[in-house]
Design a protein around this motif. Structure first.
Motif, PDB file in Angstrom:
ATOM      1  N   LYS A 217       0.839  -1.192   0.000  1.00  0.00           N
ATOM      2  CA  LYS A 217       0.000   0.000   0.000  1.00  0.00           C
ATOM      3  C   LYS A 217       0.881   1.251   0.000  1.00  0.00           C
ATOM      4  N   MET A 218       0.278   2.392  -0.319  1.00  0.00           N
ATOM      5  CA  MET A 218       1.053   3.617  -0.531  1.00  0.00           C
ATOM      6  C   MET A 218       1.998   3.964   0.621  1.00  0.00           C
ATOM      7  N   PRO A 219       1.542   3.975   1.881  1.00  0.00           N
ATOM      8  CA  PRO A 219       2.476   4.314   2.968  1.00  0.00           C
ATOM      9  C   PRO A 219       3.606   3.294   3.112  1.00  0.00           C
ATOM     10  N   GLU A 220       3.309   2.022   2.837  1.00  0.00           N
ATOM     11  CA  GLU A 220       4.326   0.987   2.957  1.00  0.00           C
ATOM     12  C   GLU A 220       5.384   1.127   1.868  1.00  0.00           C
ATOM     13  N   PHE A 221       4.940   1.447   0.664  1.00  0.00           N
ATOM     14  CA  PHE A 221       5.903   1.619  -0.422  1.00  0.00           C
ATOM     15  C   PHE A 221       6.726   2.881  -0.210  1.00  0.00           C
ATOM     16  N   GLU A 222       6.105   3.933   0.285  1.00  0.00           N
ATOM     17  CA  GLU A 222       6.870   5.144   0.597  1.00  0.00           C
ATOM     18  C   GLU A 222       7.948   4.842   1.628  1.00  0.00           C
ATOM     19  N   ALA A 223       7.621   4.012   2.611  1.00  0.00           N
ATOM     20  CA  ALA A 223       8.613   3.642   3.624  1.00  0.00           C
ATOM     21  C   ALA A 223       9.787   2.888   2.986  1.00  0.00           C
ATOM     22  N   LEU A 224       9.507   2.045   2.006  1.00  0.00           N
ATOM     23  CA  LEU A 224      10.580   1.336   1.302  1.00  0.00           C
ATOM     24  C   LEU A 224      11.482   2.317   0.548  1.00  0.00           C
ATOM     25  N   ILE A 225      10.873   3.327  -0.056  1.00  0.00           N
ATOM     26  CA  ILE A 225      11.652   4.344  -0.777  1.00  0.00           C
ATOM     27  C   ILE A 225      12.548   5.100   0.196  1.00  0.00           C
ATOM     28  N   GLN A 226      12.010   5.420   1.362  1.00  0.00           N
ATOM     29  CA  GLN A 226      12.810   6.092   2.382  1.00  0.00           C
ATOM     30  C   GLN A 226      13.928   5.187   2.896  1.00  0.00           C
ATOM     31  N   ASP A 227      13.635   3.908   3.075  1.00  0.00           N
ATOM     32  CA  ASP A 227      14.649   2.962   3.533  1.00  0.00           C
ATOM     33  C   ASP A 227      15.803   2.849   2.549  1.00  0.00           C
ATOM     34  N   ALA A 228      15.508   3.088   1.272  1.00  0.00           N
ATOM     35  CA  ALA A 228      16.551   3.028   0.241  1.00  0.00           C
ATOM     36  C   ALA A 228      17.454   4.259   0.264  1.00  0.00           C
ATOM     37  N   GLY A 229      17.096   5.267   1.081  1.00  0.00           N
ATOM     38  CA  GLY A 229      17.942   6.446   1.226  1.00  0.00           C
ATOM     39  C   GLY A 229      17.426   7.694   0.549  1.00  0.00           C
ATOM     40  N   PHE A 230      16.221   7.620  -0.025  1.00  0.00           N
ATOM     41  CA  PHE A 230      15.653   8.808  -0.646  1.00  0.00           C
ATOM     42  C   PHE A 230      15.025   9.711   0.419  1.00  0.00           C
ATOM     43  N   VAL A 231      15.068  11.000   0.170  1.00  0.00           N
ATOM     44  CA  VAL A 231      14.518  11.968   1.111  1.00  0.00           C
ATOM     45  C   VAL A 231      13.459  12.814   0.408  1.00  0.00           C
ATOM     46  N   GLN A 232      12.746  13.593   1.213  1.00  0.00           N
ATOM     47  CA  GLN A 232      11.673  14.450   0.704  1.00  0.00           C
ATOM     48  C   GLN A 232      10.718  13.632  -0.177  1.00  0.00           C
ATOM     49  N   THR A 233      10.383  12.444   0.322  1.00  0.00           N
ATOM     50  CA  THR A 233       9.496  11.573  -0.438  1.00  0.00           C
ATOM     51  C   THR A 233       8.076  12.138  -0.452  1.00  0.00           C
ATOM     52  N   ARG A 234       7.366  11.767  -1.481  1.00  0.00           N
ATOM     53  CA  ARG A 234       6.003  12.262  -1.650  1.00  0.00           C
ATOM     54  C   ARG A 234       5.170  11.200  -2.348  1.00  0.00           C
ATOM     55  N   VAL A 235       3.904  11.109  -1.952  1.00  0.00           N
ATOM     56  CA  VAL A 235       2.958  10.220  -2.609  1.00  0.00           C
ATOM     57  C   VAL A 235       1.801  11.055  -3.143  1.00  0.00           C
ATOM     58  N   GLU A 236       1.507  10.883  -4.408  1.00  0.00           N
ATOM     59  CA  GLU A 236       0.408  11.620  -5.046  1.00  0.00           C
ATOM     60  C   GLU A 236      -0.630  10.623  -5.551  1.00  0.00           C
ATOM     61  N   PRO A 237      -1.691  10.366  -4.779  1.00  0.00           N
ATOM     62  CA  PRO A 237      -2.728   9.429  -5.235  1.00  0.00           C
ATOM     63  C   PRO A 237      -3.478  10.002  -6.439  1.00  0.00           C
ATOM     64  N   ILE A 238      -3.802   9.134  -7.351  1.00  0.00           N
ATOM     65  CA  ILE A 238      -4.588   9.496  -8.529  1.00  0.00           C
ATOM     66  C   ILE A 238      -5.774   8.540  -8.605  1.00  0.00           C
ATOM     67  N   PHE A 239      -6.918   9.070  -9.011  1.00  0.00           N
ATOM     68  CA  PHE A 239      -8.108   8.234  -9.189  1.00  0.00           C
ATOM     69  C   PHE A 239      -8.432   7.501  -7.884  1.00  0.00           C
TER      70      PHE A 239
END
Length: 251
Positions: A217-239
């Motif tokens: 789910k969106m928050p879980e995938f965002e957490a994976l992106i952050q764990d990879a070392g990315f910062v200022q992450t953002r999720v933009e839901p569509i539809f």
């Protein structure tokens, strides 16, 4: 049949609702996409009701490609996103693990007279590009098909330059009340039948529908992106969250 909630054991990966040996998934995905390469865009039309074209336009606007910058479009075999990115004058490299998908993209490029794209067969989990090679990394409707999402994200960060940006467009879980049930019925019952009717391929469409359900789910995938070392992450839901644009920065 396995359920969407079935936990993975060590050495396993999800293939739709089935758990398979991790080392087997890449080959199974490759075989599936080799079979659907010629009809991949038709498949996307069926899965999204044609909306994937609008979503990809929005995605590229979020990327904001600039003339002269280097962009890597991963799992971009048919060139759908790369053609949009290239309009800016950016230098775009299209990578895909599946040569048949790349062949479709190359054929489309020839027909368009588009000769600026670079095409490269690559595994998203083990890219052969040097560190700090690209200004932006894009992946559209592809990351849920990799065996180890964390490895693909680590590779994305590795090949980006400092100040580089990561963008991912992927199906997700809709949050609109009532719509989720309708979408569930469409994707799991109607979509495979559409696949059988259009290209006599019910199982590929069934896998793709199931792979969406098992994607984080969106928050879980965002957490994976952050764990990879990315910062200022953002999720933009569509539809209503049926699709989402995920982004982050390497700094």
């Amino acid at each position: 049949m396995s359920t969407p909630e079935q936990a993975l054991n060590d050495g396993e990966a999800s293939f739709g609702y089935k758990n398979v040996k991790a080392e087997e998934k890449a080959g199974m995905v490759a075989e599936l996409f080799s079979g659907v390469a010629d009809n991949y865009d038709l498949m996307n039309d069926a899965m999204s009701g044609g909306m994937h074209r609008v979503w990809k336009d929005r995605f590229v606007r979020r990327v904001k490609p600039q003339r002269g910058e280097d962009i890597l479009d991963v799992a971009g075999g048919t060139g759908d996103v790369a053609f949009r990115l290239a309009k800016s004058g950016a230098r775009v490299t299209v990578s895909d693990i599946n040569q048949e998908m790349l062949d479709v993209g190359i054929e489309r490029a020839v027909k368009r007279g588009e000769d600026s794209l670079v095409w490269s067969q690559q595994d998203a989990e083990d890219l052969k590009f040097p560190d700090n090679s690209f200004d932006a990394y894009t992946i559209s409707f592809g990351i849920r098909n990799v065996t180890h999402i964390d490895r693909a994200l680590a590779e994305a960060r590795r090949v980006l330059r400092y100040g580089g940006r990561f963008y991912c467009l992927e199906f997700s879980t809709t949050e609109w009340p009532g719509f989720s049930e309708i979408y569930e019925q469409y994707s799991h019952k109607l979509m495979p039948k559409i696949g059988k009717m259009l290209v006599n391929d019910e199982e590929s469409y069934r896998y793709l529908a199931e792979s969406i359900r098992r994607f984080p789910k969106m928050p879980e995938f965002e957490a994976l992106i952050q764990d990879a070392g990315f910062v200022q992450t953002r999720v933009e839901p569509i539809f209503g969250g049926a699709v989402a644009i995920h982004s982050g920065w390497k700094i």
